[in-house]
Design a protein around this motif. Structure first.
Motif, PDB file in Angstrom:
ATOM      1  N   ALA A   1       0.818  -1.217   0.000  1.00 49.85           N
ATOM      2  CA  ALA A   1       0.000   0.000   0.000  1.00 49.85           C
ATOM      3  C   ALA A   1       0.847   1.261   0.000  1.00 49.85           C
ATOM      4  O   ALA A   1       0.433   2.297  -0.554  1.00 49.85           O
ATOM      5  N   PHE A   2       2.028   1.185   0.607  1.00 51.81           N
ATOM      6  CA  PHE A   2       2.904   2.357   0.723  1.00 51.81           C
ATOM      7  C   PHE A   2       4.319   1.965   0.312  1.00 51.81           C
ATOM      8  O   PHE A   2       5.220   1.874   1.151  1.00 51.81           O
ATOM      9  N   PRO A   3       4.527   1.704  -0.975  1.00 57.11           N
ATOM     10  CA  PRO A   3       5.823   1.183  -1.429  1.00 57.11           C
ATOM     11  C   PRO A   3       6.964   2.161  -1.163  1.00 57.11           C
ATOM     12  O   PRO A   3       6.809   3.384  -1.279  1.00 57.11           O
ATOM     13  N   GLY A   4       8.109   1.579  -0.793  1.00 58.95           N
ATOM     14  CA  GLY A   4       9.315   2.361  -0.600  1.00 58.95           C
ATOM     15  C   GLY A   4       9.426   3.064   0.732  1.00 58.95           C
ATOM     16  O   GLY A   4      10.419   3.760   0.972  1.00 58.95           O
ATOM     17  N   ARG A   5       8.451   2.871   1.617  1.00 60.24           N
ATOM     18  CA  ARG A   5       8.485   3.556   2.908  1.00 60.24           C
ATOM     19  C   ARG A   5       8.888   2.592   4.027  1.00 60.24           C
ATOM     20  O   ARG A   5       8.403   1.463   4.074  1.00 60.24           O
ATOM     21  N   PRO A   6       9.764   3.034   4.936  1.00 58.71           N
ATOM     22  CA  PRO A   6      10.071   2.201   6.109  1.00 58.71           C
ATOM     23  C   PRO A   6       8.827   1.971   6.953  1.00 58.71           C
ATOM     24  O   PRO A   6       7.922   2.827   6.996  1.00 58.71           O
ATOM     25  N   VAL A   7       8.779   0.836   7.618  1.00 61.31           N
ATOM     26  CA  VAL A   7       7.622   0.466   8.443  1.00 61.31           C
ATOM     27  C   VAL A   7       8.096   0.147   9.857  1.00 61.31           C
ATOM     28  O   VAL A   7       8.975  -0.689  10.053  1.00 61.31           O
ATOM     29  N   LEU A   8       7.491   0.827  10.834  1.00 61.75           N
ATOM     30  CA  LEU A   8       7.701   0.514  12.246  1.00 61.75           C
ATOM     31  C   LEU A   8       6.432  -0.118  12.777  1.00 61.75           C
ATOM     32  O   LEU A   8       5.371   0.514  12.771  1.00 61.75           O
ATOM     33  N   GLN A   9       6.532  -1.378  13.205  1.00 60.08           N
ATOM     34  CA  GLN A   9       5.362  -2.115  13.677  1.00 60.08           C
ATOM     35  C   GLN A   9       5.385  -2.270  15.194  1.00 60.08           C
ATOM     36  O   GLN A   9       6.408  -2.605  15.786  1.00 60.08           O
ATOM     37  N   ILE A  10       4.239  -1.995  15.817  1.00 63.70           N
ATOM     38  CA  ILE A  10       4.060  -2.205  17.252  1.00 63.70           C
ATOM     39  C   ILE A  10       2.745  -2.955  17.460  1.00 63.70           C
ATOM     40  O   ILE A  10       2.001  -3.194  16.508  1.00 63.70           O
ATOM     41  N   GLY A  11       2.468  -3.311  18.716  1.00 60.28           N
ATOM     42  CA  GLY A  11       1.216  -3.967  19.055  1.00 60.28           C
ATOM     43  C   GLY A  11       0.404  -3.130  20.020  1.00 60.28           C
ATOM     44  O   GLY A  11       0.738  -1.980  20.315  1.00 60.28           O
ATOM     45  N   MET A  12      -0.661  -3.727  20.546  1.00 57.97           N
ATOM     46  CA  MET A  12      -1.564  -3.022  21.457  1.00 57.97           C
ATOM     47  C   MET A  12      -1.306  -3.388  22.912  1.00 57.97           C
ATOM     48  O   MET A  12      -2.100  -3.024  23.787  1.00 57.97           O
ATOM     49  N   ASP A  13      -0.193  -4.090  23.182  1.00 57.47           N
ATOM     50  CA  ASP A  13       0.089  -4.577  24.536  1.00 57.47           C
ATOM     51  C   ASP A  13       1.020  -3.660  25.325  1.00 57.47           C
ATOM     52  O   ASP A  13       1.414  -4.010  26.437  1.00 57.47           O
ATOM     53  N   THR A  14       1.395  -2.515  24.750  1.00 58.93           N
ATOM     54  CA  THR A  14       2.316  -1.595  25.433  1.00 58.93           C
ATOM     55  C   THR A  14       1.718  -0.189  25.435  1.00 58.93           C
ATOM     56  O   THR A  14       2.213   0.713  24.752  1.00 58.93           O
ATOM     57  N   PRO A  15       0.648   0.037  26.201  1.00 64.46           N
ATOM     58  CA  PRO A  15       0.012   1.356  26.201  1.00 64.46           C
ATOM     59  C   PRO A  15       0.882   2.447  26.794  1.00 64.46           C
ATOM     60  O   PRO A  15       0.543   3.633  26.701  1.00 64.46           O
ATOM     61  N   GLN A  16       2.027   2.072  27.391  1.00 67.87           N
ATOM     62  CA  GLN A  16       2.950   3.062  27.932  1.00 67.87           C
ATOM     63  C   GLN A  16       3.793   3.728  26.856  1.00 67.87           C
ATOM     64  O   GLN A  16       4.469   4.741  27.118  1.00 67.87           O
ATOM     65  N   VAL A  17       3.779   3.200  25.640  1.00 66.89           N
ATOM     66  CA  VAL A  17       4.582   3.779  24.554  1.00 66.89           C
ATOM     67  C   VAL A  17       4.030   5.155  24.196  1.00 66.89           C
ATOM     68  O   VAL A  17       2.820   5.331  24.039  1.00 66.89           O
ATOM     69  N   ARG A  18       4.936   6.113  24.085  1.00 62.82           N
ATOM     70  CA  ARG A  18       4.558   7.497  23.830  1.00 62.82           C
ATOM     71  C   ARG A  18       5.231   8.005  22.550  1.00 62.82           C
ATOM     72  O   ARG A  18       6.184   7.394  22.054  1.00 62.82           O
ATOM     73  N   PRO A  19       4.749   9.116  22.005  1.00 58.47           N
ATOM     74  CA  PRO A  19       5.324   9.627  20.754  1.00 58.47           C
ATOM     75  C   PRO A  19       6.832   9.835  20.804  1.00 58.47           C
ATOM     76  O   PRO A  19       7.516   9.605  19.797  1.00 58.47           O
ATOM     77  N   ALA A  20       7.374  10.235  21.949  1.00 55.73           N
ATOM     78  CA  ALA A  20       8.820  10.457  22.029  1.00 55.73           C
ATOM     79  C   ALA A  20       9.586   9.165  21.773  1.00 55.73           C
ATOM     80  O   ALA A  20      10.605   9.163  21.061  1.00 55.73           O
ATOM     81  N   LEU A  21       9.111   8.056  22.328  1.00 56.73           N
ATOM     82  CA  LEU A  21       9.784   6.777  22.108  1.00 56.73           C
ATOM     83  C   LEU A  21       9.614   6.320  20.665  1.00 56.73           C
ATOM     84  O   LEU A  21      10.558   5.805  20.051  1.00 56.73           O
ATOM     85  N   LEU A  22       8.430   6.508  20.097  1.00 52.00           N
ATOM     86  CA  LEU A  22       8.221   6.133  18.705  1.00 52.00           C
ATOM     87  C   LEU A  22       9.093   6.976  17.775  1.00 52.00           C
ATOM     88  O   LEU A  22       9.643   6.463  16.789  1.00 52.00           O
ATOM     89  N   THR A  23       9.241   8.249  18.087  1.00 55.32           N
ATOM     90  CA  THR A  23      10.111   9.109  17.287  1.00 55.32           C
ATOM     91  C   THR A  23      11.562   8.652  17.375  1.00 55.32           C
ATOM     92  O   THR A  23      12.286   8.620  16.367  1.00 55.32           O
ATOM     93  N   THR A  24      12.005   8.283  18.577  1.00 56.97           N
ATOM     94  CA  THR A  24      13.358   7.746  18.732  1.00 56.97           C
ATOM     95  C   THR A  24      13.543   6.495  17.889  1.00 56.97           C
ATOM     96  O   THR A  24      14.577   6.313  17.223  1.00 56.97           O
ATOM     97  N   ALA A  25      12.548   5.609  17.897  1.00 54.87           N
ATOM     98  CA  ALA A  25      12.631   4.391  17.104  1.00 54.87           C
ATOM     99  C   ALA A  25      12.726   4.709  15.613  1.00 54.87           C
ATOM    100  O   ALA A  25      13.511   4.087  14.883  1.00 54.87           O
ATOM    101  N   LEU A  26      11.955   5.680  15.156  1.00 56.50           N
ATOM    102  CA  LEU A  26      11.985   6.048  13.741  1.00 56.50           C
ATOM    103  C   LEU A  26      13.318   6.698  13.361  1.00 56.50           C
ATOM    104  O   LEU A  26      13.836   6.469  12.260  1.00 56.50           O
ATOM    105  N   ASP A  27      13.877   7.484  14.262  1.00 57.00           N
ATOM    106  CA  ASP A  27      15.196   8.084  14.004  1.00 57.00           C
ATOM    107  C   ASP A  27      16.258   6.991  13.877  1.00 57.00           C
ATOM    108  O   ASP A  27      17.123   7.043  12.989  1.00 57.00           O
ATOM    109  N   LEU A  28      16.206   5.999  14.765  1.00 52.28           N
ATOM    110  CA  LEU A  28      17.156   4.888  14.684  1.00 52.28           C
ATOM    111  C   LEU A  28      16.939   4.059  13.423  1.00 52.28           C
ATOM    112  O   LEU A  28      17.902   3.571  12.817  1.00 52.28           O
ATOM    113  N   LEU A  29      15.680   3.915  13.026  1.00 48.58           N
ATOM    114  CA  LEU A  29      15.384   3.175  11.808  1.00 48.58           C
ATOM    115  C   LEU A  29      16.012   3.856  10.594  1.00 48.58           C
ATOM    116  O   LEU A  29      16.530   3.186   9.688  1.00 48.58           O
ATOM    117  N   ALA A  30      15.984   5.184  10.577  1.00 41.26           N
ATOM    118  CA  ALA A  30      16.600   5.920   9.472  1.00 41.26           C
ATOM    119  C   ALA A  30      18.110   5.714   9.441  1.00 41.26           C
ATOM    120  O   ALA A  30      18.723   5.688   8.361  1.00 41.26           O
TER     121      ALA A  30
END
Length: 226
Positions: free
Chosen positions: A100-129
């Motif tokens: 559906a979104f060719p050529g884009r990196p994908v960060l996958q998470i689940g619904m079992d960690t409601p403590q995850v916040r945008p700052a942590l997701l942003t850190t993960a995306l920065d590391l992914l880059a």
């Protein structure tokens, strides 16, 4: 833009978070699952410069907080989970998202960690880059996040036994066998059982998830009776 892929199951009473029963009733467990999902949906939507995708299973029309979930999912790209095993469904979710979104990196998470916040997701995306892949271990031996610059690498998941105490180790080994060496994210606690639900809720005062856990009579959050 990156894709944030959330893999989730409709929080239907009797089908969701059954390991919380007892002490929770099936309806209470479904409310806790719905609260975790709603908090996670909000965190994903608040993460800048991302495309939100939900790979889903189950009937959301029958779920706890069905109307709120429908409203929260407005604007999301929805993908039905497919596959005979959870490992297949995860790999297929990455493949379908990549289609559906060719050529884009994908960060996958689940619904079992409601403590995850945008700052942590942003850190993960920065590391992914920087690294091309990221992996978030869970304290129970599983994992809470997998980011891939090339989502086709998720095919490595198909032969990994899921929901065991060494799923994380075996997932990392499978990825490395496919030439993927992820950067490691901070470990998180999954909400898979009642002690885990209490521990996560204690760190999330004032959230929908904490309130749902506290609604189960006779149990403690933050060391205090509710």
């Amino acid at each position: 833009m990156n894709v944030l892929l959330l893999v989730a199951k409709a929080p239907v009473a009797g089908l969701a978070k059954t390991r919380l029963c007892p002490p929770a009733s099936p309806a209470q467990a479904a409310h806790i699952a719905a609260a975790a999902l709603l908090d996670t949906l909000a965190a994903v939507r608040a993460t800048a410069a991302t495309i939100p995708v939900l790979a889903h299973t189950g009937r959301f029309a029958d779920a706890a907080y069905a109307d709120e979930l429908a409203a929260a999912l407005g604007g999301w790209h929805l993908v039905a989970q497919r596959g005979a095993t959870f490992a297949d469904r995860l790999a297929n979710a990455h493949a379908d998202t990549a289609a559906a979104f060719p050529g884009r990196p994908v960060l996958q998470i689940g619904m079992d960690t409601p403590q995850v916040r945008p700052a942590l997701l942003t850190t993960a995306l920065d590391l992914l880059a920087e690294h091309g892949a990221v992996f978030g271990p869970a304290l129970d031996g599983g994992w809470w996040a997998l980011g891939l610059r090339d989502p086709a690498s998720a095919s490595a998941l198909r032969d990994v036994p899921m929901s065991t105490d060494d799923t994380g180790r075996r997932t990392l080994a499978a990825l490395r066998e496919h030439g993927v060496r992820p950067a490691i994210l901070p470990a998180q606690r999954d909400v898979d059982d009642w002690p885990g639900a209490l521990a996560v809720a204690a760190d999330l005062p004032g959230t929908r998830f904490a309130a749902a856990v506290e609604s189960v009579d006779g149990h403690l959050v933050s060391g205090r009776p509710r």
